[in-house]
Design a protein around this motif. Structure first.
Motif, short mmCIF file in Angstrom:
data_model
loop_
_atom_site.label_atom_id
_atom_site.label_comp_id
_atom_site.label_asym_id
_atom_site.label_seq_id
_atom_site.Cartn_x
_atom_site.Cartn_y
_atom_site.Cartn_z
N LEU A 59 0.82 -1.21 0.00
CA LEU A 59 0.00 0.00 0.00
C LEU A 59 0.86 1.26 0.00
CD1 LEU A 59 -2.86 -1.06 2.43
CD2 LEU A 59 -2.92 -0.94 -0.07
N ALA A 60 1.95 1.25 0.75
CA ALA A 60 2.83 2.42 0.78
C ALA A 60 3.46 2.65 -0.59
CB ALA A 60 3.92 2.22 1.84
N LYS A 61 3.88 1.58 -1.27
CA LYS A 61 4.47 1.71 -2.61
C LYS A 61 3.45 2.25 -3.60
CE LYS A 61 8.08 -1.80 -2.31
NZ LYS A 61 8.55 -3.12 -2.79
N GLU A 62 2.23 1.73 -3.55
CA GLU A 62 1.18 2.21 -4.46
C GLU A 62 0.88 3.68 -4.20
OE1 GLU A 62 -2.30 -0.21 -4.67
OE2 GLU A 62 -1.17 -1.99 -5.26
N HIS A 63 0.83 4.05 -2.94
CA HIS A 63 0.58 5.45 -2.60
C HIS A 63 1.71 6.34 -3.15
CE1 HIS A 63 -0.82 8.94 -0.42
NE2 HIS A 63 0.39 9.09 0.08
N GLU A 64 2.94 5.89 -2.98
CA GLU A 64 4.10 6.64 -3.47
C GLU A 64 4.05 6.78 -5.00
OE1 GLU A 64 8.91 6.09 -3.65
OE2 GLU A 64 7.85 5.32 -1.88
N LYS A 70 1.03 12.10 -9.82
CA LYS A 70 0.41 13.42 -9.62
C LYS A 70 1.46 14.53 -9.75
CE LYS A 70 -3.57 12.14 -6.80
NZ LYS A 70 -4.25 12.31 -5.51
N ALA A 71 2.65 14.27 -9.24
CA ALA A 71 3.73 15.27 -9.33
C ALA A 71 4.11 15.50 -10.79
CB ALA A 71 4.94 14.81 -8.52
N ARG A 72 3.93 14.49 -11.63
CA ARG A 72 4.22 14.63 -13.07
C ARG A 72 3.07 15.26 -13.83
NH1 ARG A 72 6.19 8.70 -13.01
NH2 ARG A 72 8.28 8.95 -12.17
N LEU A 74 -0.33 14.16 -13.78
CA LEU A 74 -1.49 13.33 -14.09
C LEU A 74 -2.62 13.64 -13.11
CD1 LEU A 74 0.86 11.62 -15.49
CD2 LEU A 74 -0.73 9.72 -15.22
N THR A 75 -3.83 13.58 -13.63
CA THR A 75 -5.00 13.79 -12.78
C THR A 75 -5.44 12.46 -12.18
OG1 THR A 75 -6.59 13.39 -14.55
CG2 THR A 75 -5.78 15.67 -14.29
N ASP A 76 -6.33 12.52 -11.20
CA ASP A 76 -6.86 11.29 -10.60
C ASP A 76 -7.54 10.42 -11.65
OD1 ASP A 76 -5.96 11.82 -8.03
OD2 ASP A 76 -7.82 12.82 -7.42
N ASP A 77 -8.30 11.06 -12.56
CA ASP A 77 -8.99 10.29 -13.61
C ASP A 77 -8.00 9.60 -14.53
OD1 ASP A 77 -11.51 10.95 -12.66
OD2 ASP A 77 -11.70 12.72 -13.95
N GLU A 78 -6.93 10.28 -14.89
CA GLU A 78 -5.91 9.67 -15.75
C GLU A 78 -5.23 8.49 -15.05
OE1 GLU A 78 -4.52 13.54 -18.40
OE2 GLU A 78 -3.71 13.28 -16.38
N ILE A 79 -4.97 8.65 -13.76
CA ILE A 79 -4.37 7.56 -12.99
C ILE A 79 -5.33 6.37 -12.92
CG2 ILE A 79 -3.52 6.87 -10.71
CD1 ILE A 79 -2.52 9.82 -10.42
N ASP A 80 -6.62 6.66 -12.70
CA ASP A 80 -7.62 5.59 -12.70
C ASP A 80 -7.65 4.86 -14.04
OD1 ASP A 80 -8.41 6.01 -10.09
OD2 ASP A 80 -10.19 7.19 -10.61
#
Length: 91
Positions: A59-64, A70-72, A74-80
């Motif tokens: 979970l920590a790796k996925e969060h990272e 996001k720092a690059r 990407l939006t939440d929708d794009e990540i989804d």
């Protein structure tokens, strides 16, 4: 006067019974919520094929990774969408 006394006593007994019911139901609710939490944990462990400390690491790796995306920019929708595309390829 006796009529009022009888009603007062009857209502007092009902109120006491309700208090006992509330206590019993509250304890049962807490037990059920605890069991739901435990089952959700087990379900997550099964889905990710890990448990305990290993689950925390995953979970920590996925969060990272999400934070890096996001720092690059990407939006939440794009990540989804990326996650959905990866899941489609794996099936």
């Amino acid at each position: 006067m006796a009529l009022y006394d009888a009603k007062i006593e009857r209502f007092s007994k009902k109120a006491e019974q309700l208090e006992r019911n509330i206590k019993r139901d509250t304890e049962e609710r807490r037990r059920l919520l605890s069991e739901i939490t435990r089952l959700r944990y087990l379900s997550l462990c099964e889905k990710l094929n890990c448990d305990g400390e290993e689950l925390e690491t995953v979970l920590a790796k996925e969060h990272e990774q999400i934070q890096n995306m996001k720092a690059r920019g990407l939006t939440d929708d794009e990540i989804d969408d990326l996650g959905k595309a990866a899941n489609t390829k794996n099936k």
